[in-house]
Design an enzyme around this catalytic site. Structure first.
Site, mmCIF file in Angstrom:
data_model
loop_
_atom_site.group_PDB
_atom_site.id
_atom_site.type_symbol
_atom_site.label_atom_id
_atom_site.label_comp_id
_atom_site.label_asym_id
_atom_site.label_seq_id
_atom_site.Cartn_x
_atom_site.Cartn_y
_atom_site.Cartn_z
ATOM 1 N N ASP A 121 0.833 -1.207 0.000
ATOM 2 C CA ASP A 121 0.000 0.000 0.000
ATOM 3 C C ASP A 121 0.869 1.259 0.000
ATOM 4 O O ASP A 121 1.946 1.281 0.591
ATOM 5 C CB ASP A 121 -0.907 -0.011 1.240
ATOM 6 C CG ASP A 121 -2.048 0.976 1.117
ATOM 7 O OD1 ASP A 121 -2.346 1.409 -0.020
ATOM 8 O OD2 ASP A 121 -2.637 1.327 2.155
ATOM 9 N N ARG B 192 0.117 7.404 -3.064
ATOM 10 C CA ARG B 192 0.445 8.505 -2.142
ATOM 11 C C ARG B 192 1.920 8.878 -2.256
ATOM 12 O O ARG B 192 2.287 10.053 -2.160
ATOM 13 C CB ARG B 192 0.083 8.113 -0.714
ATOM 14 C CG ARG B 192 -1.416 8.169 -0.431
ATOM 15 C CD ARG B 192 -1.744 7.664 0.942
ATOM 16 N NE ARG B 192 -1.645 6.209 1.021
ATOM 17 C CZ ARG B 192 -1.594 5.522 2.152
ATOM 18 N NH1 ARG B 192 -1.580 6.164 3.316
ATOM 19 N NH2 ARG B 192 -1.531 4.211 2.136
ATOM 20 N N SER C 217 -6.453 -5.824 -6.523
ATOM 21 C CA SER C 217 -7.627 -6.388 -5.861
ATOM 22 C C SER C 217 -8.858 -6.253 -6.746
ATOM 23 O O SER C 217 -8.862 -5.508 -7.738
ATOM 24 C CB SER C 217 -7.878 -5.674 -4.528
ATOM 25 O OG SER C 217 -8.344 -4.352 -4.762
ATOM 26 N N ASN D 258 -9.968 -2.777 -7.065
ATOM 27 C CA ASN D 258 -9.190 -1.895 -7.941
ATOM 28 C C ASN D 258 -9.816 -1.727 -9.320
ATOM 29 O O ASN D 258 -9.452 -0.805 -10.064
ATOM 30 C CB ASN D 258 -7.759 -2.404 -8.103
ATOM 31 C CG ASN D 258 -6.943 -2.295 -6.836
ATOM 32 O OD1 ASN D 258 -6.010 -3.048 -6.624
ATOM 33 N ND2 ASN D 258 -7.301 -1.353 -5.961
ATOM 34 N N PHE D 259 -10.758 -2.592 -9.689
ATOM 35 C CA PHE D 259 -11.427 -2.438 -10.980
ATOM 36 C C PHE D 259 -12.233 -1.135 -11.048
ATOM 37 O O PHE D 259 -12.554 -0.653 -12.131
ATOM 38 C CB PHE D 259 -12.350 -3.626 -11.264
ATOM 39 C CG PHE D 259 -11.632 -4.855 -11.744
ATOM 40 C CD1 PHE D 259 -11.051 -4.893 -13.005
ATOM 41 C CD2 PHE D 259 -11.541 -5.977 -10.938
ATOM 42 C CE1 PHE D 259 -10.382 -6.029 -13.452
ATOM 43 C CE2 PHE D 259 -10.883 -7.114 -11.374
ATOM 44 C CZ PHE D 259 -10.297 -7.140 -12.643
#
Length: 311
Positions: free
Chosen positions: A33, A37, A78, A81-82
């Protein structure tokens, strides 16, 4: 000069952590993750963060092999994320595709016997990415020294739901008896291929949640979890070694707890048996005393009834 000092301190710290590690995990799973950012922090776009994160993944592979870890699962994409816009999704697909081909042809992959596998709803991915998955899996399918699982279009709930539906179909078709539905039957229907139980989950980027990641293999095994603040591109070897130490500390604590429980159980059993032994002993003594008394009385009666012998 200051940068050199910091580097020396970090290297010394890494050596210290390396020496402290004794018996690390077998399977590590990582939620990578913070790429976006990180990119924003650096003034770039999301694809820049993903490319920087891919370099970190390469390093983690090296660290795993140095420490004798046998399996690594990375959460690359994931099911959630689509929902990201195509302008962000497509460059990420490009990057994953290129890395799969690159890894599949890399000398170190073949020299180290690394098997590459994709887990997730692969049929939801673009054709070009599915082809890259097929290529990487086919090139490395004979290896078993190290497993790299790339979670693509992956969601833990969806995986469990798919396994449950598959089991129900098998039972309805008569291929599986309801009484034979066990852990092995579920395992065989998860991810399409076997995955070891997860010993340690690492999440970077500061969030403290496991985000629907490998619930059967991680939560079922009560995996240790290590959350850390650095974004994935900033994740360093000291961070990784601290995560390993977190796992070891948890295992040490568990071993201590299990030992305490075992000692308490043995003590409880011993105390129970001692009480029972004392009770049996007392009854035995009473029985022995009454038996001896009966024998003495019988002997006295016998002697009293016998005629006196002539001198």
């Amino acid at each position: 000069m200051l940068r050199w000092v910091r580097r020396q301190i970090q290297q010394a710290y890494v050596r210290h952590l390396d020496r402290a590690i004794e018996d690390g995990p077998t399977h590590v799973a990582i939620i990578q993750d913070g790429n976006r950012r990180y990119a924003r922090q650096q003034g770039g776009d999301a694809p820049d963060g993903h490319r920087a994160g891919a370099e970190t993944t390469e390093q983690v592979l090296n660290w795993c092999q140095e420490l004798g870890i046998e399996e690594l699962t990375i959460y690359a994409f994931s099911t959630e994320n689509f929902s990201r816009p195509p302008a962000e999704r497509e460059p990420l697909f490009d990057l994953i595709e290129a890395k799969l081909y690159e890894l599949a042809d890399a000398d170190r992959v073949h020299d180290n016997g690394m098997r590459i596998r994709a887990v997730g709803e692969i049929d939801r991915l673009p054709d070009r990415l599915r082809e890259a998955v097929d290529y990487a899996e086919a090139r490395t399918k004979e290896y078993d020294s190290f497993n790299l699982n790339v979670a693509l279009a992956y969601g833990g709930r969806a995986e469990l739901l798919g396994a449950a539906r598959d089991v129900l179909r098998s039972v309805a078709d008569g291929d599986l008896s309801a009484s034979d539905v066990n852990v092995d039957a579920i395992d065989a229907r998860l991810a399409g291929q076997p995955v070891r139980d997860v010993d340690l989950i690492i999440r970077t980027g500061g969030d403290e949640r496991t985000s629907n990641f490998l619930p059967w293999h991680a939560n079922g095994n009560e995996a240790a979890v290590f959350f850390c603040a650095p974004y994935w591109p900033e994740f360093s070897k000291p961070d990784f070694l601290r995560a390993i130490r977190t796992y070891e500390s948890r295992e040490e604590s568990w071993r201590h707890t299990r030992t305490e429980r075992a000692v308490a159980l043995v003590r409880a059993v011993a105390e129970t048996e001692l009480v029972e032994a004392r009770t049996v002993s007392a009854r035995l003594r009473e029985q022995l005393s009454s038996t001896a008394a009966r024998e003495l009385n019988a002997e006295l009666e016998r002697q009293r009834d016998e005629p006196a012998s002539a001198d």
